[in-house]
Design a protein around this motif. Sequence first.
Motif, PDB file in Angstrom:
ATOM      1  N   ALA A 157      15.207   9.643 -12.586  1.00 43.77           N
ATOM      2  CA  ALA A 157      14.557   8.980 -11.450  1.00 43.77           C
ATOM      3  C   ALA A 157      13.349   9.783 -10.972  1.00 43.77           C
ATOM      4  CB  ALA A 157      15.548   8.795 -10.312  1.00 43.77           C
ATOM      5  N   LYS A 158      12.344   9.088 -10.480  1.00 43.94           N
ATOM      6  CA  LYS A 158      11.140   9.737  -9.967  1.00 43.94           C
ATOM      7  C   LYS A 158      11.387  10.261  -8.558  1.00 43.94           C
ATOM      8  CE  LYS A 158       7.934   6.807 -12.582  1.00 43.94           C
ATOM      9  NZ  LYS A 158       6.823   5.812 -12.474  1.00 43.94           N
ATOM     10  N   LYS A 159      11.044  11.499  -8.344  1.00 40.24           N
ATOM     11  CA  LYS A 159      11.219  12.098  -7.029  1.00 40.24           C
ATOM     12  C   LYS A 159      10.222  11.499  -6.040  1.00 40.24           C
ATOM     13  CE  LYS A 159      11.955  16.628  -4.890  1.00 40.24           C
ATOM     14  NZ  LYS A 159      11.939  18.102  -5.088  1.00 40.24           N
ATOM     15  N   PHE A 160      10.665  11.299  -4.814  1.00 34.14           N
ATOM     16  CA  PHE A 160       9.852  10.780  -3.719  1.00 34.14           C
ATOM     17  C   PHE A 160       9.417   9.320  -3.909  1.00 34.14           C
ATOM     18  CE2 PHE A 160       8.473  15.414  -3.126  1.00 34.14           C
ATOM     19  CZ  PHE A 160       9.537  15.659  -2.270  1.00 34.14           C
TER      20      PHE A 160
ATOM     21  N   VAL B 226       0.855  -1.206   0.000  1.00 34.95           N
ATOM     22  CA  VAL B 226       0.000   0.000   0.000  1.00 34.95           C
ATOM     23  C   VAL B 226       0.884   1.247   0.000  1.00 34.95           C
ATOM     24  CG1 VAL B 226      -2.169  -0.859   0.961  1.00 34.95           C
ATOM     25  CG2 VAL B 226      -0.264  -0.381   2.505  1.00 34.95           C
ATOM     26  N   PRO B 227       1.627   1.465  -1.083  1.00 32.97           N
ATOM     27  CA  PRO B 227       2.581   2.581  -1.133  1.00 32.97           C
ATOM     28  C   PRO B 227       1.933   3.936  -0.924  1.00 32.97           C
ATOM     29  CG  PRO B 227       2.196   1.669  -3.327  1.00 32.97           C
ATOM     30  CD  PRO B 227       1.597   0.719  -2.349  1.00 32.97           C
ATOM     31  N   GLN B 228       0.638   4.055  -1.227  1.00 31.68           N
ATOM     32  CA  GLN B 228      -0.059   5.337  -1.047  1.00 31.68           C
ATOM     33  C   GLN B 228      -0.185   5.723   0.422  1.00 31.68           C
ATOM     34  OE1 GLN B 228      -1.363   2.555  -2.282  1.00 31.68           O
ATOM     35  NE2 GLN B 228      -3.421   2.156  -1.425  1.00 31.68           N
ATOM     36  N   ASP B 229       0.024   4.743   1.312  1.00 33.93           N
ATOM     37  CA  ASP B 229      -0.054   5.018   2.751  1.00 33.93           C
ATOM     38  C   ASP B 229       1.299   5.400   3.345  1.00 33.93           C
ATOM     39  OD1 ASP B 229      -2.728   4.461   2.632  1.00 33.93           O
ATOM     40  OD2 ASP B 229      -2.588   2.494   3.582  1.00 33.93           O
ATOM     41  N   THR B 230       2.335   5.461   2.529  1.00 31.47           N
ATOM     42  CA  THR B 230       3.669   5.762   3.037  1.00 31.47           C
ATOM     43  C   THR B 230       4.031   7.222   2.820  1.00 31.47           C
ATOM     44  OG1 THR B 230       4.781   5.197   0.955  1.00 31.47           O
ATOM     45  CG2 THR B 230       4.394   3.396   2.531  1.00 31.47           C
ATOM     46  N   LYS B 231       5.068   7.650   3.531  1.00 33.72           N
ATOM     47  CA  LYS B 231       5.570   9.017   3.416  1.00 33.72           C
ATOM     48  C   LYS B 231       6.985   8.990   2.829  1.00 33.72           C
ATOM     49  CE  LYS B 231       1.913  10.290   5.744  1.00 33.72           C
ATOM     50  NZ  LYS B 231       0.696  10.648   5.029  1.00 33.72           N
ATOM     51  N   PRO B 232       7.322   9.973   1.980  1.00 30.87           N
ATOM     52  CA  PRO B 232       6.501  11.097   1.513  1.00 30.87           C
ATOM     53  C   PRO B 232       5.462  10.632   0.489  1.00 30.87           C
ATOM     54  CG  PRO B 232       8.598  11.102   0.394  1.00 30.87           C
ATOM     55  CD  PRO B 232       8.692  10.019   1.429  1.00 30.87           C
ATOM     56  N   TYR B 233       4.426  11.415   0.333  1.00 32.56           N
ATOM     57  CA  TYR B 233       3.369  11.042  -0.595  1.00 32.56           C
ATOM     58  C   TYR B 233       3.834  11.230  -2.037  1.00 32.56           C
ATOM     59  CZ  TYR B 233      -0.930  10.959  -3.245  1.00 32.56           C
ATOM     60  OH  TYR B 233      -1.887  10.661  -4.177  1.00 32.56           O
ATOM     61  N   MET B 234       3.517  10.220  -2.864  1.00 32.91           N
ATOM     62  CA  MET B 234       3.754  10.304  -4.301  1.00 32.91           C
ATOM     63  C   MET B 234       2.726   9.405  -4.970  1.00 32.91           C
ATOM     64  SD  MET B 234       5.398   9.093  -7.306  1.00 32.91           S
ATOM     65  CE  MET B 234       6.912   8.162  -7.113  1.00 32.91           C
ATOM     66  N   SER B 235       1.900   9.984  -5.840  1.00 31.47           N
ATOM     67  CA  SER B 235       0.736   9.274  -6.360  1.00 31.47           C
ATOM     68  C   SER B 235       1.085   7.996  -7.126  1.00 31.47           C
ATOM     69  CB  SER B 235      -0.081  10.207  -7.271  1.00 31.47           C
ATOM     70  OG  SER B 235       0.704  10.640  -8.370  1.00 31.47           O
ATOM     71  N   ALA B 236       2.200   7.990  -7.833  1.00 31.86           N
ATOM     72  CA  ALA B 236       2.557   6.827  -8.650  1.00 31.86           C
ATOM     73  C   ALA B 236       3.700   6.027  -8.027  1.00 31.86           C
ATOM     74  CB  ALA B 236       2.935   7.277 -10.052  1.00 31.86           C
ATOM     75  N   LYS B 237       3.802   6.060  -6.723  1.00 33.96           N
ATOM     76  CA  LYS B 237       4.930   5.405  -6.051  1.00 33.96           C
ATOM     77  C   LYS B 237       4.916   3.895  -6.265  1.00 33.96           C
ATOM     78  CE  LYS B 237       6.125   6.890  -1.982  1.00 33.96           C
ATOM     79  NZ  LYS B 237       6.192   7.133  -0.515  1.00 33.96           N
ATOM     80  N   LYS B 238       6.041   3.366  -6.675  1.00 33.45           N
ATOM     81  CA  LYS B 238       6.241   1.928  -6.783  1.00 33.45           C
ATOM     82  C   LYS B 238       7.716   1.655  -6.516  1.00 33.45           C
ATOM     83  CE  LYS B 238       5.560  -2.199  -9.582  1.00 33.45           C
ATOM     84  NZ  LYS B 238       5.122  -2.773 -10.884  1.00 33.45           N
TER      85      LYS B 238
END
Length: 347
Positions: free
Chosen positions: A302-305, A223-235
Amino acid sequence: MTYDECVKGLGSDKKFYVKSRFAVCNGASFLQTWTRNGQPVGTSMFNVRAVGTIAQNSRTITFQYYFTDFTTAGTTGAPAMPITTKADIPQSWPSGARYTRGGTMPGTKTFTQLKAQRTFKETVTAKPGQGSGSADLLFAVYEPATSYTPPAPWKLSGALGGKLFMLAPRWDAASYLANSTGGGTPAKKGAATFSYVPTLTYSAKAGAAERGVAQHISTAFTVPQDTKPYMSAKKVPGQSAKDPLHRLVNKTRKDDNRKAAVKQCKRYWGAKYTQGGKLECDEYPFATTYEGAAEADHDSEAKKFNFSVKPIPAAENLAGGNILRSFYAKNRIIDGMDDGFLVKIRS
């Protein structure tokens, strides 16, 4: 790895079995159909298994071959059939590498002779100084092959042998890994491994010393959306062989990763997030990887956050770090993109 371990690991359908980066095996079955006047009159078969092992801190790879399960049915010329076993090294990176080879490779033996001999071995050693980069990295392709021909006047239908798949050997002499000096003998420094993406396992079970680290990574995976920092497309990476983690040894960049992680812990949990030293800022991907929190500062693509931070008990963070360092050492994980590893959480 023993012969029985290899057989069990391969089962009935696997091309290869990996026990560790220092013990692998493969196998193949060879079936012959014997013909007269274009008609099948009998069959024969045998199995070949090759076990590759590397002793601790050694540059020598031993390949033990096993010929087993010889059978015949009907009328055949199998007993006198010559069988040739050889292993080529068709490619090396860098090219031009030289190898010292020894052992008891039999060349050509008959079906009957191999059935009696059953096993033989070959050793392959690469001296240091032939590789690339500061780690003296050398990769190769080791390609075992078995072929056979029917004795006159017999004929066989179908293929007359085949190749066995073997994971690629690799040699290094990295200064940050064991045996970097060869114990005072420069010609023996470094060691060999098989090229394979190993998996670091953490336990999230109650009572596990590294539980907080494991739970944090599990959340980042599921559940990457529940982690910090927030990033909508985090994987976050490290979940599949297509997107592994890569070890980082450069101190400045590791420090950059840690500073970037702590900055986010303070941002979300306040300047006193450690609660007087009880907690520490845990980050994933690890600060000792190129994919750490400061990756975007060093890689414009690289994607930030695309990382996660969380304050966890200091003792659990320490335990997780110790497991990671041990994993690097035991698996001879090399700095950079030529090596990689995955992370798995056991719950």
